[in-house]
Enzyme design. Structure first.
Site, PDB file in Angstrom:
ATOM      1  CG  HIS A   1      -4.652  -2.532   3.087  1.00 16.86           C
ATOM      2  ND1 HIS A   1      -3.889  -2.983   4.138  1.00 16.86           N
ATOM      3  CD2 HIS A   1      -4.157  -1.302   2.775  1.00 16.86           C
ATOM      4  CE1 HIS A   1      -2.984  -2.071   4.455  1.00 16.86           C
ATOM      5  NE2 HIS A   1      -3.122  -1.045   3.628  1.00 16.86           N
ATOM      6  CD  GLU A   2      -4.989   0.925  -0.209  1.00 12.71           C
ATOM      7  OE1 GLU A   2      -5.061   2.027   0.384  1.00 12.71           O
ATOM      8  OE2 GLU A   2      -3.934   0.276  -0.323  1.00 12.71           O
TER       9      GLU A   2
ATOM     10  CG  ASP B   1     -12.189  10.091  -3.082  1.00  8.18           C
ATOM     11  OD1 ASP B   1     -13.237   9.795  -2.483  1.00  8.18           O
ATOM     12  OD2 ASP B   1     -12.071  11.077  -3.830  1.00  8.18           O
TER      13      ASP B   1
ATOM     14  CB  ALA C   1     -20.017   8.490  -3.704  1.00  4.21           C
TER      15      ALA C   1
ATOM     16  CG  HIS D   1      -5.471   3.109   4.700  1.00  3.89           C
ATOM     17  ND1 HIS D   1      -4.839   3.106   5.910  1.00  3.89           N
ATOM     18  CD2 HIS D   1      -4.698   2.361   3.867  1.00  3.89           C
ATOM     19  CE1 HIS D   1      -3.723   2.383   5.826  1.00  3.89           C
ATOM     20  NE2 HIS D   1      -3.627   1.918   4.593  1.00  3.89           N
TER      21      HIS D   1
ATOM     22  CD  GLU E   1       0.823  -2.750  -9.633  1.00  6.63           C
ATOM     23  OE1 GLU E   1       1.356  -3.816 -10.026  1.00  6.63           O
ATOM     24  OE2 GLU E   1       1.483  -1.802  -9.168  1.00  6.63           O
TER      25      GLU E   1
ATOM     26  CG  HIS F   1      -6.724   7.476  -6.152  1.00  9.14           C
ATOM     27  ND1 HIS F   1      -6.042   8.673  -5.996  1.00  9.14           N
ATOM     28  CD2 HIS F   1      -8.049   7.800  -6.150  1.00  9.14           C
ATOM     29  CE1 HIS F   1      -6.913   9.664  -5.894  1.00  9.14           C
ATOM     30  NE2 HIS F   1      -8.132   9.152  -5.982  1.00  9.14           N
TER      31      HIS F   1
ATOM     32  CG  ASP G   1       5.418   2.341  -7.967  1.00  2.85           C
ATOM     33  OD1 ASP G   1       4.380   1.777  -8.345  1.00  2.85           O
ATOM     34  OD2 ASP G   1       5.972   2.082  -6.889  1.00  2.85           O
TER      35      ASP G   1
ATOM     36  CB  CYS H   1      -0.894  -0.031   1.246  1.00  8.21           C
ATOM     37  SG  CYS H   1      -1.788   1.499   1.584  1.00  8.21           S
TER      38      CYS H   1
ATOM     39  N   GLY I   1     -14.103  16.459   0.133  1.00 10.25           N
ATOM     40  CA  GLY I   1     -13.316  16.460  -1.092  1.00 10.25           C
ATOM     41  C   GLY I   1     -12.803  15.071  -1.417  1.00 10.25           C
TER      42      GLY I   1
ATOM     43  CG  HIS J   1      -0.184   0.587   7.010  1.00 10.46           C
ATOM     44  ND1 HIS J   1       0.727   1.266   6.242  1.00 10.46           N
ATOM     45  CD2 HIS J   1      -1.195   0.246   6.165  1.00 10.46           C
ATOM     46  CE1 HIS J   1       0.303   1.331   4.990  1.00 10.46           C
ATOM     47  NE2 HIS J   1      -0.872   0.720   4.926  1.00 10.46           N
TER      48      HIS J   1
ATOM     49  CG  ASP K   1      -0.238   1.404 -10.532  1.00  9.92           C
ATOM     50  OD1 ASP K   1      -0.622   1.748 -11.675  1.00  9.92           O
ATOM     51  OD2 ASP K   1       0.963   1.324 -10.214  1.00  9.92           O
TER      52      ASP K   1
END
Length: 468
Positions: free
Chosen positions: A226-227, A202, A165, A230, A209, A204, A183, A100, A198, A236, A206
């Protein structure tokens, strides 16, 4: 518990692969330039290490090495590695593991404004789907991911297709407008933002992948779960079995259900479930409990009763929680359920139909496709014995034996339960296999049976298994 602290992404360079060395950080035994570049990029991004000037003199750079060593130790401590302060092979391997993009250390204390959603109904939207995976599979991955967190809390998630949303999920490449560019393949898989207005909440992913709904590439469900942690306010965890552990773990089942650490963390923010199956999924009267179905998933037992589902661990610390993150909440009476570990398939039978979940693919069929005769209207219990490649179906006073390799019912069946299963009641409500033994549940009792010796080993209360 460190996972309760909140996070703020740190702007830093992407992970750059380098070669391994185990030389200590000393003036006469300096690390290679590639290793130093790898370490500095990783530690700036995830451990808030201050960047050094690119044109610094050799003597100036050598004086900065103790700071680098300190950050390496910090990273080693987080991951439970030996704290050498050196770029040894284990440390470099950890730095090169896909993960992550959220830092492992916090830049500020959460007091007095601990970021969290101030409501229990949270909306989410998918702004951009990726190619290479069907939209249905992506929708299902996100649905199962939010279900993990809703099962453990009072939170409810609603997908919206139009309008604003709270949480927006999207796929992007490289620079994508949030100052934290991706990356390319490997390295950082995704990142998310803490609850707020804002861009807050959210996620994002990659797009470079290889995303899948199985064991190949990177499993979208595992990363999304996992995300979303957050997005709800968690940082973590140092627990390798936790959803909130920062690194992706290939071929690990721990990424598909919340650990005790995850549950404690999310409930510290939002509390425990307050109503419905998540609040009290187990039967109220444990003395007379009679289960509809049971199955093993990894080291956990999953139970079904009156359209509800809950999971109990079979290893310490023993915990019970509602739902099962990687199973659909069918919301109807389940007659029986069983899994085939070799193929990763889970079968849920209700009436004359079955659902089979394999990876994230859900198929529907009839029990007659499994070789059962047309006079069978429902199956009372079922279990798979992998050593023999056989699945047993219990129907009333009889049982059937299905050969999974030949895909047909064995000849000579059905047979009477009392003829072959000595000491077992005439009717079986649920069945599962645990550590070499078969457990047949009938009413409030559980019968431990050795199928190899063909004998009854023990008669137990079903209560411990059911989480009562």
């Amino acid at each position: 518990m460190e996972l309760f602290w909140l996070w703020l992404p740190v702007l830093g360079s992407a992970i750059i692969a380098g070669s391994a060395t185990s030389r200590p950080v000393e003036q006469d035994q300096r690390m290679s330039p590639e290793d130093e570049q790898l370490a500095e990029g990783y530690l700036k991004r995830f451990y808030n290490m201050k960047p050094s000037r690119g044109n610094a003199s050799v003597s100036r750079r050598r004086r900065s090495l103790p700071a680098l060593e300190e950050k390496i130790r910090e990273m080693q401590q987080f991951f439970g590695l030996k704290e050498t302060g050196r770029l040894d092979p284990e440390t470099l391997k950890m730095m090169k593991t896909a993960r992550c993009g959220v830092p492992d250390v916090e830049n500020y204390s959460f007091y007095p404004n601990r970021p969290k959603w101030r409501k229990n109904t949270i909306t989410y939207a998918i702004a951009k789907y990726m190619s290479g995976m069907s939209r249905a599979d992506q929708d299902r991955s996100f649905l199962l991911a939010v279900k993990m967190w809703s099962d453990a809390t009072p939170l409810k998630f609603t997908k919206v297709d139009r309008g604003p949303a709270d949480i927006v999920l999207t796929f992007a490449r490289r620079t994508h407008g949030d100052f934290y560019p991706f990356d390319g393949p490997g390295g950082v898989l995704a990142h998310a933002f803490q609850p707020g207005q804002g861009m807050g909440g959210d996620v994002h992913f990659d797009e470079d992948e290889t995303w899948t709904n199985g064991r190949q590439g990177y499993n979208l469900l595992a990363v999304a779960a996992h995300e979303l942690g957050h997005s709800l306010g968690l940082s973590h965890s140092r627990d390798p079995s936790a959803i909130m552990f920062p690194n992706y773990r290939s071929r690990s089942s721990t990424q598909y259900s919340l650990s005790r650490d995850d549950v404690l963390g999310i409930q510290s923010l939002y509390g425990k479930p307050t109503s419905g199956a998540g609040a009290n999924p187990r039967p109220n009267n444990c003395d007379s409990v009679s289960l509809d179905a049971a199955l093993m998933m990894g080291s956990d037992l999953v139970f079904f009763k009156n359209g509800q589902m809950w999971m109990t661990t079979t290893r310490p610390p023993f915990t019970t929680r509602s739902g099962a993150a990687n199973l659909p909440n069918v919301g109807v009476q389940v007659d029986t359920a069983y899994d085939i570990p070799a193929s990763g398939a889970v079968y849920i039978l209700t009436g004359q139909r079955y659902l089979v979940l394999q990876g994230l693919r859900l198929n529907i069929g009839t029990i007659y496709e499994l070789g059962l005769p047309s006079n069978v209207r429902q199956v009372d219990a079922a279990m798979h014995v992998g050593e023999y490649g056989k699945t047993f179906f219990f129907v009333g006073d009889f049982y059937y034996r299905y050969d999974e390799r030949r895909r047909r019912m064995d000849p000579g069946f059905p047979r009477l339960i009392r003829a072959d299963w000595t000491g077992i009641p005439r009717r079986v409500d649920a069945a599962f296999k645990l550590e070499g033994s078969i457990f047949l549940i009938s009413g409030a009792k559980s019968y431990q049976y050795d199928v190899r010796q063909n004998r009854l080993l023990n008669v137990l209360s079903a209560n411990p298994w059911s989480g009562c």
